[in-house]
Design a protein around this motif. Sequence first.
Motif, PDB file in Angstrom:
ATOM      1  N   VAL A   4      -7.115  40.643 -13.805  1.00  0.00           N
ATOM      2  CA  VAL A   4      -6.625  39.268 -13.884  1.00  0.00           C
ATOM      3  C   VAL A   4      -6.695  38.689 -12.477  1.00  0.00           C
ATOM      4  O   VAL A   4      -6.155  39.267 -11.534  1.00  0.00           O
ATOM      5  CB  VAL A   4      -5.187  39.219 -14.432  1.00  0.00           C
ATOM      6  CG1 VAL A   4      -4.653  37.797 -14.398  1.00  0.00           C
ATOM      7  CG2 VAL A   4      -5.139  39.784 -15.850  1.00  0.00           C
ATOM      8  N   LEU A  31      -1.466  38.607 -19.735  1.00  0.00           N
ATOM      9  CA  LEU A  31      -0.623  37.637 -19.042  1.00  0.00           C
ATOM     10  C   LEU A  31       0.848  38.051 -19.057  1.00  0.00           C
ATOM     11  O   LEU A  31       1.553  37.884 -18.054  1.00  0.00           O
ATOM     12  CB  LEU A  31      -0.814  36.248 -19.655  1.00  0.00           C
ATOM     13  CG  LEU A  31      -2.229  35.676 -19.538  1.00  0.00           C
ATOM     14  CD1 LEU A  31      -2.306  34.314 -20.207  1.00  0.00           C
ATOM     15  CD2 LEU A  31      -2.687  35.614 -18.099  1.00  0.00           C
ATOM     16  N   VAL A  58      -7.544  29.562 -18.844  1.00  0.00           N
ATOM     17  CA  VAL A  58      -7.877  30.985 -18.757  1.00  0.00           C
ATOM     18  C   VAL A  58      -9.332  31.179 -19.175  1.00  0.00           C
ATOM     19  O   VAL A  58      -9.763  30.666 -20.211  1.00  0.00           O
ATOM     20  CB  VAL A  58      -6.940  31.828 -19.642  1.00  0.00           C
ATOM     21  CG1 VAL A  58      -7.310  33.295 -19.568  1.00  0.00           C
ATOM     22  CG2 VAL A  58      -5.486  31.630 -19.225  1.00  0.00           C
ATOM     23  N   VAL A  77     -10.558  38.202 -15.991  1.00  0.00           N
ATOM     24  CA  VAL A  77      -9.802  37.094 -16.563  1.00  0.00           C
ATOM     25  C   VAL A  77      -9.322  36.212 -15.415  1.00  0.00           C
ATOM     26  O   VAL A  77      -8.504  36.633 -14.603  1.00  0.00           O
ATOM     27  CB  VAL A  77      -8.599  37.620 -17.383  1.00  0.00           C
ATOM     28  CG1 VAL A  77      -7.777  36.458 -17.922  1.00  0.00           C
ATOM     29  CG2 VAL A  77      -9.081  38.517 -18.514  1.00  0.00           C
TER      30      VAL A  77
END
Length: 88
Positions: A4, A31, A58, A77
Amino acid sequence: MATVVLRGQLKQLAGGGSDHPVAGGTIGELLREVEKAHPALGGWILDERGVMRRHINVFLNGELAAAETAVGDGDRVDVLPAISGGSR
């Protein structure tokens, strides 16, 4: 494990780090895990119901993604706060 990547204010709230390796099967799971690992992010990405906030964009490997989008090992991501405002 996916990575992420946080940008802007989100990066600062996560202690200044942009890349966060996270385990999970969907964007939403990733998340939630990032918010758990960095409590200062709480409420900035997900609302009190655990739903992605409207001002957050996103992308999974460069493509717009939703909370239910599946992720796999090695995926990237990107989490970007929307930029708003206007010119004068």
